[in-house]
Scaffold this active site. Structure first.
Site, mmCIF file in Angstrom:
data_model
loop_
_atom_site.group_PDB
_atom_site.id
_atom_site.type_symbol
_atom_site.label_atom_id
_atom_site.label_comp_id
_atom_site.label_asym_id
_atom_site.label_seq_id
_atom_site.Cartn_x
_atom_site.Cartn_y
_atom_site.Cartn_z
ATOM 1 C CG HIS A 6 -2.094 -0.969 0.924
ATOM 2 N ND1 HIS A 6 -3.096 -0.802 0.150
ATOM 3 C CD2 HIS A 6 -2.433 -2.197 1.658
ATOM 4 C CE1 HIS A 6 -4.001 -1.750 0.242
ATOM 5 N NE2 HIS A 6 -3.429 -2.519 1.140
ATOM 6 C CD GLU A 64 -8.459 1.754 -7.913
ATOM 7 O OE1 GLU A 64 -9.083 0.807 -8.484
ATOM 8 O OE2 GLU A 64 -8.615 1.979 -6.748
ATOM 9 N NE ARG A 114 -1.563 24.326 -12.424
ATOM 10 C CZ ARG A 114 -0.618 23.392 -12.059
ATOM 11 N NH1 ARG A 114 0.206 22.885 -12.742
ATOM 12 N NH2 ARG A 114 -0.748 22.530 -10.679
#
Length: 635
Positions: free
Chosen positions: A264, A295, A283
Site C-alpha cells: 500500500h 485510484e 491546468r
C-alpha cells in the site's frame, strides 16, 4: 508570536498614528470654538480691553487651525501634530494673558486670571496627547501662570499663594489623570491586539480545517466533497446560463494488483505521482481535478467544443504513460502504470447532474473493456451492452440465498493494554464462479440497487448471533450505508435483534464512513439518535478523507473516531506528523475515543503509544479473517 515591550510600544505608536492625528484635529477645532466663545467673558469682566483680547483669540485660533491643516496635508507625524496643537494652546494662553492684563479693572482680572488653569487642564484632559507632550505643555502653562501671578502687583501675596497652590494642584491632578488615561489607552490597545491575534490564529486554524475538509490528504487534490460542490456549481451554470461542461472519470489500470504486488505504501506513492502529472495536464486546459475515491480521479471542465473533451482525455492518457511508473507485474504486456478515461458531457435531455457522472462511469467501463490505457466518450445513441456492474447487481439479488456473501473480522487493539477491544465486520462477495469482488466495487452497486438494506440487516443479525451472543468478542462494529440510515425502521430492527439475542446495545457499534456522501438531514440525525438511545455506539470512520466530518462532529457525539490510515503513513514527514497531531488534538477536545487505522509496522504502534492513542487497527494488529480463525486467535 511574542513581542518585547519595546516592540509593543513601537507597534502601539504605529497603529495609533492616524487615530491620534484625527483625534487632535477634532480636539483643536473644538478647543478653538470654545476659546472664541469665551470672548463673552472678556466683555463681562475686562470690557475695556475686550477688543484686544478677542482679536488675539481670533488670530491665534485661525493660525492654529491653519498650522494644523498644513501639517496634516504634509503628512506630518502624530507627535509633530500633537506638539503643534499643544504649542497653540500655550500661545492662546499667553496672548490672552498679555492682552488681558492691560485692563484697568485690576481687581476683576486678579480673579479672572485663575481661568488660566483651564488651558493647563485642556492639554491634559481635553486632547489625547501622549503623556510627555501633555506634561511638558501643562508644566509650561503652570510656569507661565505662576510667573504672571508673581509679577501682578495689585494682588496680595496671600492671594498669589492661594492661586499658585491651586494652579500647582490642578497641574498634579490633571497630569496624573492624563497618565492614567494614556495607560488605559495602552491597555485597550494590548487587549485589542491580543484579541486580533487570537482571531487571526482562529481564522488560520479555520482555514486549515476547511482546507483539510476539502483536500485529499494523500494527493493534495480536492476531495470528493469539494468536487461535488464544484459539480453542483457547474450544473447550476449549465441550467441557468446554458454553459455546458464535461466530466472525465480517470481510473488507474490494474491498481489493485499493483497494491497486492508492491504494498500500500508504494501504491500511495504511485497515486501521488499520477495525481501530480494529471494536475499539470488539466491546468493547461483550465480544468479542475479531484480524487474521487481510491485510484479514481475526476476532472471537470467547461466544454467550449466537443473536440476539447477528446484532447484532454488523450493528453491525460499520454501523460501518465510517459510518466513510466513501473508496474512490471501486469499481465497485459504493459510494464508501466496507465489510466483509462471515461468522458461525458451535458446536453439536452439530461435532467440530473448524477446522470452526467453515471454516463462518464459507463464510458470508463467501456474504456477498460477496450483494453485500458485509452479513453471513451459516452455516446448516448449507442446501445451499451451489459457490463460487469450488471453481473454484480444480478449476483447480489441471490447472494444471501446462495451464501455468496460473508463476513470477515479485523481486530481492534487497545494500545495501552495490548488486548483486543473489538473487531470490525467487513463484508465480502464472491460470484457464482468463485471470483471475489472487492467491497469498493459491489457496495456502490448494492446501494444503487437497494440491496444494501437487506445486506446490512443480515450483517447486524450475523454479528449478534455468531460473535456477540456467543461471547467471542466484547464489541463488534458494522459499517452502515447512508441508505440504511434513511430507511424507516432501521433502528427498530436493531432494537429487535438486540432483544432477540439478549444483548445490550453498547456491544454493537455502527460506523459512518466520512468518505461517502451522506446528507445531514433530519431522518439521518433521528436514526442516529435512536441508535444512541438503544445504547449502541456510533463511530465515525475514515476521518479526514472528505464528506463533512467536521459538521458531523458538531452534530453527533461519536463514541469513537477512526483517523484514516493515510494520516499515519504521512507521519513519516514533519508536515504529516504535525497534521496528525492537529487532528488528534481536535478529536481530544471533542472528547471522542480515537482509533487510528493503517498500523502496519511496530514503529507505527510505538508512535501511537507515544501519542497516547486509545486503539489501533491494521495489518500489524491483524488481517481480516473469518470467525473461525478469530476463535483460534482468541484461544
Amino acid at each position: 508570536m511574542t513581542l518585547t515591550p519595546e516592540q509593543l510600544r513601537s507597534l502601539y505608536k504605529q497603529e495609533s498614528e492616524e487615530g491620534r492625528k484625527s483625534a487632535t484635529r477634532s480636539g483643536l477645532r473644538t478647543a478653538v470654538a470654545v476659546y472664541l466663545a469665551y470672548s463673552v467673558t472678556d466683555y463681562l469682566f475686562i470690557g475695556d480691553v475686550a477688543k484686544y483680547t478677542v482679536a488675539g483669540r481670533f488670530i491665534v485660533g485661525i493660525l492654529a487651525l491653519l498650522l494644523q491643516e498644513v501639517l496634516l496635508y504634509r503628512r506630518a507625524k502624530a507627535d509633530v501634530v500633537d506638539i503643534a496643537a499643544a504649542a497653540s494652546v500655550l500661545a492662546a494662553y499667553v496672548v490672552w494673558l498679555v492682552t488681558g492684563q492691560m485692563t484697568v479693572y485690576r481687581d476683576a482680572f486678579s480673579y479672572y486670571m485663575v481661568f488660566g488653569a483651564i488651558f493647563m487642564m485642556s492639554v491634559n484632559l481635553f486632547f489625547s496627547f501622549r503623556f510627555p507632550v501633555a506634561v511638558v505643555a501643562s508644566a509650561t502653562n503652570m510656569l507661565i501662570f505662576i510667573g504672571a501671578l508673581s509679577l501682578f502687583v495689585p494682588m496680595l501675596p496671600l492671594h498669589k499663594l492661594i492661586f499658585g497652590a491651586f494652579c500647582i494642584s490642578c497641574f498634579i491632578f490633571t497630569a496624573y489623570v492624563n497618565l492614567q488615561l494614556n495607560r488605559e489607552r495602552y491597555k485597550v490597545f494590548l487587549n485589542a491586539l491580543e484579541a486580533n491575534m487570537q482571531q487571526a490564529a482562529a481564522e488560520e486554524r479555520g482555514k486549515a480545517l476547511l482546507l483539510l475538509s476539502n483536500t485529499d490528504s494523500l494527493t493534495g487534490l480536492e476531495n470528493r466533497r469539494a468536487i461535488d460542490e464544484r459539480l453542483r456549481d457547474h450544473w447550476n451554470r449549465w441550467q441557468d446560463h446554458d454553459v455546458p461542461f464535461a466530466v472525465l472519470l480517470i481510473d488507474v489500470d490494474h491498481f489493485k494488483h499493483y497494491n497486492d504486488c508492491y504494498g500500500h505504501q508504494e501504491g500511495d506513492q504511485s497515486l501521488i505521482a499520477v495525481a501530480q502529472r494529471l494536475q499539470d495536464v488539466v491546468r493547461a486546459f483550465d480544468a479542475v481535478i479531484g480524487r474521487y475515491g481510491g485510484e479514481e480521479f475526476i476532472v471537470l471542465m467547461r466544454m467550449r467544443n466537443p473536440q476539447g473533451m477528446s484532447e484532454i482525455a488523450r493528453a491525460i492518457c499520454a501523460a501518465v504513460r510517459e510518466l513510466a511508473w513501473p508496474h512490471e507485474h501486469r499481465r497485459d504486456g504493459t510494464s508501466v502504470l496507465t489510466v483509462s478515461v471515461g468522458v461525458s458531457y451535458t446536453r439536452d435531455g439530461i435532467r440530473q447532474v448524477d446522470k452526467v457522472v453515471h454516463e462518464a462511469d459507463r464510458a470508463l467501463y467501456a474504456a477498460k473493456a477496450a483494453g485500458r490505457d485509452t479513453f471513451v466518450v459516452y455516446n448516448p445513441d449507442e446501445l451499451v451492452e451489459r457490463d460487469e456492474s450488471e453481473d454484480i447487481a444480478a449476483t447480489l439479488k441471490i447472494a444471501l440465498e446462495r451464501q455468496l456473501v460473508s463476513l470477515v473480522y479485523q481486530p481492534i487493539r487497545n494500545v495501552q493494554t495490548g488486548n483486543t477491544d473489538a473487531v470490525e465486520a467487513l463484508m465480502r462477495l464472491k460470484m457464482l464462479d468463485g471470483t471475489l469482488v472487492p467491497p469498493d466495487t459491489f457496495i456502490p452497486i448494492a446501494e444503487r440497487t437497494g440491496m444494501i438494506v437487506q445486506l446490512g440487516r443480515w450483517a447486524v443479525r450475523t454479528v449478534c448471533r455468531d460473535l456477540l451472543a456467543t461471547g467471542m468478542v466484547e464489541v463488534v462494529s458494522v459499517n452502515v450505508s447512508p441508505i440504511e440510515f434513511k430507511m424507516p425502521g432501521f433502528a427498530s430492527y436493531v432494537a429487535a435483534t438486540l432483544a432477540e439475542f439478549h444483548l445490550v446495545g453498547s456491544r454493537l457499534a455502527f460506523e459512518i464512513t466520512e468518505g461517502v456522501e451522506l446528507e445531514i438531514d433530519q431522518d439521518v440525525v433521528r436514526c442516529i439518535s435512536d441508535l444512541k438511545r438503544l445504547g449502541a455506539q456510533v463511530w465515525l470512520d475514515d476521518f479526514g478523507t472528505g464528506f463533512a466530518g467536521l459538521s458531523w462532529l458538531r452534530l453527533i457525539e461519536f463514541d469513537t473516531v477512526k483517523i484514516d490510515r493515510s494520516f499515519l503513513h504521512d507521519a513519516q514527514t514533519e508536515r504529516g506528523r504535525r497534521l496528525l497531531l492537529d487532528i488528534i488534538s481536535l478529536l481530544r477536545n471533542r472528547g471522542a475515543r480515537i482509533l487510528v487505522e493503517g498500523v502496519e509496522t511496530n514503529e507505527h504502534q510505538k508512535l501511537m503509544q507515544q501519542y497516547g492513542i486509545h486503539q489501533i487497527q491494521g495489518y500489524y494488529v491483524g488481517r481480516p479473517s473469518p470467525a473461525a480463525h478469530l476463535v483460534r486467535n482468541v484461544l
